[in-house]
Scaffold this motif. Structure first.
Motif, short mmCIF file in Angstrom:
data_model
loop_
_atom_site.label_atom_id
_atom_site.label_comp_id
_atom_site.label_asym_id
_atom_site.label_seq_id
_atom_site.Cartn_x
_atom_site.Cartn_y
_atom_site.Cartn_z
N ARG A 45 -55.05 55.72 71.70
CA ARG A 45 -56.13 55.22 72.55
C ARG A 45 -56.27 53.69 72.36
O ARG A 45 -56.39 52.94 73.33
CB ARG A 45 -57.45 55.89 72.18
N CYS A 46 -56.22 53.25 71.10
CA CYS A 46 -56.34 51.82 70.81
C CYS A 46 -55.08 51.06 71.22
O CYS A 46 -55.15 49.97 71.80
CB CYS A 46 -56.62 51.62 69.33
N GLU A 47 -53.91 51.65 70.91
CA GLU A 47 -52.65 50.94 71.15
C GLU A 47 -52.39 50.71 72.63
O GLU A 47 -51.91 49.65 73.04
CB GLU A 47 -51.49 51.71 70.52
N TRP A 48 -52.72 51.74 73.46
CA TRP A 48 -52.43 51.63 74.90
C TRP A 48 -53.69 51.46 75.74
O TRP A 48 -53.62 51.57 76.97
CB TRP A 48 -51.63 52.86 75.35
N GLN A 49 -54.84 51.23 75.08
CA GLN A 49 -56.11 50.99 75.79
C GLN A 49 -56.40 52.11 76.79
O GLN A 49 -56.58 51.87 78.00
CB GLN A 49 -56.05 49.63 76.52
N LEU A 50 -56.46 53.33 76.28
CA LEU A 50 -56.63 54.50 77.14
C LEU A 50 -58.10 54.82 77.38
O LEU A 50 -58.95 54.55 76.54
CB LEU A 50 -55.94 55.72 76.52
N GLN A 51 -58.36 55.42 78.54
CA GLN A 51 -59.69 55.93 78.84
C GLN A 51 -59.81 57.36 78.31
O GLN A 51 -58.81 57.99 77.96
CB GLN A 51 -59.94 55.89 80.35
N ASP A 52 -61.03 57.88 78.32
CA ASP A 52 -61.28 59.22 77.77
C ASP A 52 -60.42 60.28 78.46
O ASP A 52 -59.85 61.16 77.80
CB ASP A 52 -62.76 59.59 77.91
N TRP A 53 -60.35 60.22 79.80
CA TRP A 53 -59.60 61.24 80.52
C TRP A 53 -58.11 61.19 80.21
O TRP A 53 -57.42 62.21 80.21
CB TRP A 53 -59.85 61.14 82.03
N GLN A 54 -57.61 59.99 79.91
CA GLN A 54 -56.19 59.85 79.57
C GLN A 54 -55.89 60.46 78.20
O GLN A 54 -54.85 61.07 78.00
CB GLN A 54 -55.79 58.38 79.59
N VAL A 55 -56.81 60.29 77.27
CA VAL A 55 -56.65 60.90 75.96
C VAL A 55 -56.70 62.43 76.09
O VAL A 55 -55.90 63.15 75.50
CB VAL A 55 -57.74 60.41 74.98
N ALA A 56 -57.64 62.92 76.88
CA ALA A 56 -57.78 64.36 77.07
C ALA A 56 -56.57 64.96 77.76
O ALA A 56 -56.18 66.11 77.49
CB ALA A 56 -59.04 64.66 77.88
N LEU A 57 -55.94 64.18 78.65
CA LEU A 57 -54.79 64.68 79.40
C LEU A 57 -53.61 65.00 78.47
O LEU A 57 -52.83 65.91 78.77
CB LEU A 57 -54.35 63.64 80.44
N VAL A 58 -53.49 64.29 77.36
CA VAL A 58 -52.40 64.56 76.42
C VAL A 58 -52.47 66.00 75.92
O VAL A 58 -51.50 66.75 75.97
CB VAL A 58 -52.44 63.58 75.22
N THR A 59 -53.65 66.39 75.45
CA THR A 59 -53.84 67.76 74.95
C THR A 59 -53.64 68.78 76.07
O THR A 59 -53.01 69.82 75.87
CB THR A 59 -55.25 67.93 74.36
N THR A 60 -54.17 68.46 77.25
CA THR A 60 -54.04 69.37 78.39
C THR A 60 -52.57 69.63 78.71
O THR A 60 -52.16 70.77 78.94
CB THR A 60 -54.73 68.77 79.63
N MET A 61 -51.76 68.57 78.72
CA MET A 61 -50.36 68.71 79.09
C MET A 61 -49.56 69.46 78.01
O MET A 61 -48.60 70.16 78.33
CB MET A 61 -49.75 67.34 79.34
N VAL A 62 -49.94 69.32 76.74
CA VAL A 62 -49.28 70.10 75.69
C VAL A 62 -49.44 71.59 75.96
O VAL A 62 -48.48 72.36 75.93
CB VAL A 62 -49.84 69.74 74.30
N PHE A 63 -50.67 72.00 76.25
CA PHE A 63 -50.92 73.43 76.50
C PHE A 63 -50.43 73.87 77.87
O PHE A 63 -50.11 75.05 78.06
CB PHE A 63 -52.40 73.74 76.32
N PHE A 64 -50.36 72.93 78.82
CA PHE A 64 -49.76 73.26 80.11
C PHE A 64 -48.28 73.58 79.93
O PHE A 64 -47.76 74.56 80.48
CB PHE A 64 -49.94 72.11 81.09
N GLY A 65 -47.59 72.75 79.14
CA GLY A 65 -46.19 73.02 78.84
C GLY A 65 -46.02 74.34 78.11
O GLY A 65 -45.10 75.11 78.40
N TYR A 66 -46.92 74.61 77.19
CA TYR A 66 -46.89 75.88 76.44
C TYR A 66 -47.04 77.06 77.40
O TYR A 66 -46.30 78.05 77.31
CB TYR A 66 -48.03 75.88 75.42
N MET A 67 -47.98 76.96 78.34
CA MET A 67 -48.25 78.05 79.27
C MET A 67 -47.06 78.32 80.18
O MET A 67 -46.61 79.47 80.33
CB MET A 67 -49.49 77.72 80.11
N VAL A 68 -46.54 77.26 80.80
CA VAL A 68 -45.46 77.43 81.77
C VAL A 68 -44.19 77.94 81.10
O VAL A 68 -43.58 78.92 81.56
CB VAL A 68 -45.17 76.09 82.49
#
Length: 258
Positions: A45-68
């Motif tokens: 978040r600090c290194e790439w100046q991310l917003q809250d939704w961008q940080v949350a998207l990382v976790t979402t995509m991990v589990f999306f990959g898991y699901m598919v």
């Protein structure tokens, strides 16, 4: 005799303990890869100046990959065997996890972690099958509960490592260290046999018999007398069975609980 009857006759022994420890270790690797995001997110978040939704998207995509990929790898495991898919998942998760540590941007990081989630999902294809082998003797069902310790151990391990590694050599090295369990599992992979039940279901009775004889030898037990036979062919389950009126209530309850 059937595979189930052979396993009951052979009984519980050294093979089952070793198999339990190896398959349980996949829980350690899986927990480390999944929980990794919790201890890395504040830093990216600090290194790439991310917003809250961008940080949350990382976790979402991990589990999306898991699901598919759990659906895809499950179908492939039914077609080509649990052993091949389990090996593929170990290699896949370790490879993409290492690549993540070299991610040059946020987009690459999200994509690579989604691929890690897909690889980790394949662990379940072999782990659940081998859990059933361990649990065929009803007196050893406590191993199911004990197996949860591996996930907890992996979660505690990644948090402990993060507290030391993140402030010193950085999050990229934390990811590299977290991939070590997956690499070690590849080294002991040859010990894991192909499912005897899968071999029998595909007509490869000789391979199934060889696996059962190997288990019996390691346990110091004797195989049952007679000839290994294939079970009667039954219609395989289909997705629409889950929403059949007979099972719909149970299906919905399980989905909501999960």
């Amino acid at each position: 005799f059937t595979v189930e009857e052979a396993v009951e006759t052979i009984g519980f022994g050294r093979f089952h303990i070793a198999l339990f420890l190896i398959m349980g270790s996949t829980g350690v690797a899986e927990a480390m890869e999944i929980m990794l995001i919790a201890v890395v997110s504040p830093l990216i978040r600090c290194e790439w100046q991310l917003q809250d939704w961008q940080v949350a998207l990382v976790t979402t995509m991990v589990f999306f990959g898991y699901m598919v990929f759990s659906i895809v790898l499950g179908l492939l495991a039914d077609r080509y065997g649990r052993w091949k898919i389990l090996l593929l998942s170990f290699l896949w998760a370790a490879y993409f996890s290492l690549l993540t540590s070299f991610a040059p941007s946020y987009i690459w990081f999200v994509f690579l972690r989604a691929m890690v989630g897909g690889g980790v999902s394949g662990h379940a294809q072999g782990r659940e099958e081998n859990k059933q082998i361990v649990a065929m003797c009803s007196c050893f069902n406590p191993f199911f509960s004990l197996g949860k310790v591996f996930w907890l151990a992996g979660s505690l391990l990644i948090i402990g490592l993060a507290s030391v590694v993140n402030p010193t050599i950085g999050w990229r090295w934390l990811i590299r260290i977290a991939s070590i369990p997956s690499i070690l599992l590849i080294l002991v992979f040859k010990f894991i046999p192909e499912s005897a039940r899968y071999n029998v279901s595909t007509g490869n009775v000789a391979a199934a018999l060889a696996t059962l004889q190997r288990i019996a030898k390691m346990n110091g037990a004797v195989m049952p007398e007679g000839v290994l036979r294939e079970p009667a062919k039954e219609r395989r389950g289909r997705f629409k069975d889950l929403i059949h009126p007979k099972y719909l209530r149970t299906t919905l309850q399980i989905w909501i609980i999960w």
